[in-house]
Design an enzyme around this catalytic site. Structure first.
Site, PDB file in Angstrom:
ATOM      1  N   ARG A 200       0.827  -1.219   0.000  1.00  0.00           N
ATOM      2  CA  ARG A 200       0.000   0.000   0.000  1.00  0.00           C
ATOM      3  C   ARG A 200       0.857   1.264   0.000  1.00  0.00           C
ATOM      4  NH1 ARG A 200      -3.227  -2.263   5.113  1.00  0.00           N
ATOM      5  NH2 ARG A 200      -1.076  -2.958   5.461  1.00  0.00           N
ATOM      6  N   CYS A 219      -3.798  14.435 -14.278  1.00  0.00           N
ATOM      7  CA  CYS A 219      -3.576  13.488 -15.381  1.00  0.00           C
ATOM      8  C   CYS A 219      -2.742  12.313 -14.877  1.00  0.00           C
ATOM      9  CB  CYS A 219      -2.873  14.180 -16.540  1.00  0.00           C
ATOM     10  SG  CYS A 219      -3.835  15.492 -17.312  1.00  0.00           S
TER      11      CYS A 219
END
EC number: 2.1.1.45
Length: 337
Positions: A200, A219
């Site tokens: 994680r 983006c």
């Protein structure tokens, strides 16, 4: 749509050939392509030579130009686009700053340091001489996003804010957010040091609750880090990739981020994996990229970090030295806004 009365196919072909284009027939699609067919351009590797990693980028350009879907986009310019592309760049012995055109290295460094500070003020970056966010922070652009109440340069809760203050209530670019929200950067540094096998180790700029407040939604939106054999690697997921201007910059930026994180956590840089969703070429960039495809990659440079620092906040632009960067000349492309 073309802003003129439809012509016969014969006349249309003559007009577009006069402008340096030819017609390529695909199944069910009549598409415009450059007169020099990029599909025919090959960068040969002979013998036992290891292929230059920049060839991955050039192949992506060629594939989009040859097979890309003709799509409308936010800017109104139009693109050729493919969905789902990936490239891998080693960070072990060199730094993947593209060589088939000169990449704005100083801009890469200054923008990343600006992100790491959590700044959302494009004027702060502009004062360093890096003006790549100026148009997105203009009054006209902000008004077009429904953010006319913002002062010029206030981009909203964009990358740096999400990295350092995820979940905090955004006020404006001048507010003090110390101690507010979740500091993802500090979190991943701690995980890399203390739980390096964790799956994680992720930093994410995509916050759906804040998208309407941003001058431009992210983006390059999610990066994951991976530690193995004393090396730190990074995989970036980028939902939208402007192949002409943005992607070369993004490759360098996240490779630099990986170098910096490896430095402060006592690791070596390993690999940068770049995964693209909508990989596109703006139609105004087709001609410049045709030129770039004719160039042969040169050796990647090396990156040196010149002093020992213990935290990400300590880095300055003077801490980085690029060695043996000898690219082909700059290729001018206009940013689609």
């Amino acid at each position: 749509m073309f802003p003129f009365v439809p012509l016969s196919l014969y006349v249309a072909k003559k007009l577009f050939r006069a402008r340096g284009f030819r017609f390529c027939q695909k199944p069910g699609v009549l598409a415009l392509a450059p007169e020099v067919d990029p599909c025919s351009i090959q960068h040969e590797v002979t013998g036992a030579e290891t292929p230059h990693e920049e060839l991955q980028y050039l192949r992506q350009l060629r594939e989009i130009l040859c097979r890309g879907s003709d799509r409308l986009d936010r800017t109104g310019i139009g693109t050729l686009s493919l969905f789902g592309m990936q490239a891998r760049y080693s960070l072990r012995d060199h730094f993947p700053l593209l060589t088939t055109k000169r990449v704005f290295w100083r801009g890469v460094v200054q923008e990343l340091l600006w992100f790491l500070k959590g700044s959302t003020d494009s004027r702060e970056l502009s004062r360093t001489g890096v003006k790549i966010w100026d148009k997105n922070g203009s009054r006209e652009f902000l008004a077009g996003r429904g953010l006319a109440h913002r002062r010029e340069g206030d981009l909203g809760p964009v990358y740096g804010f999400q990295w350092r203050h995820f979940g905090a209530a955004y006020v404006d670019a001048d507010a003090d957010y110390t101690g507010q929200g979740f500091d993802q950067l500090s979190y991943i540094v701690d995980l890399i040091k203390n739980n390096p096998h964790d799956r994680r180790i992720i930093m994410c700029a995509w916050n759906p609750a804040d998208l309407s407040l941003m001058a431009l939604p992210p983006c390059h939106l999610l990066c994951q880090f991976y530690v193995a054999d004393g090396e730190l690697s990074c995989q970036l997921y980028q939902r939208s990739g402007d192949m002409g201007l943005g992607v070369p910059f993004n490759i360098a930026s996240y490779s630099l981020l990986t170098y910096m994180l490896a430095h402060v956590t006592g690791l070596r840089p390993g690999e940068f994996i770049h995964t693209l969703g909508d990989a596109h070429i703006y139609k105004t960039h087709i001609e410049p990229l045709r030129l770039q495809l004719t160039r042969t990659p040169r050796p990647f440079p090396r990156l040196e970090i010149l002093r020992s620092v213990s935290s990400m906040e300590e880095f300055t632009p003077d801490d980085f030295r690029l060695v043996d960067y000898c690219p082909h000349p700059t290729i001018r492309m206009e940013m689609a806004v």
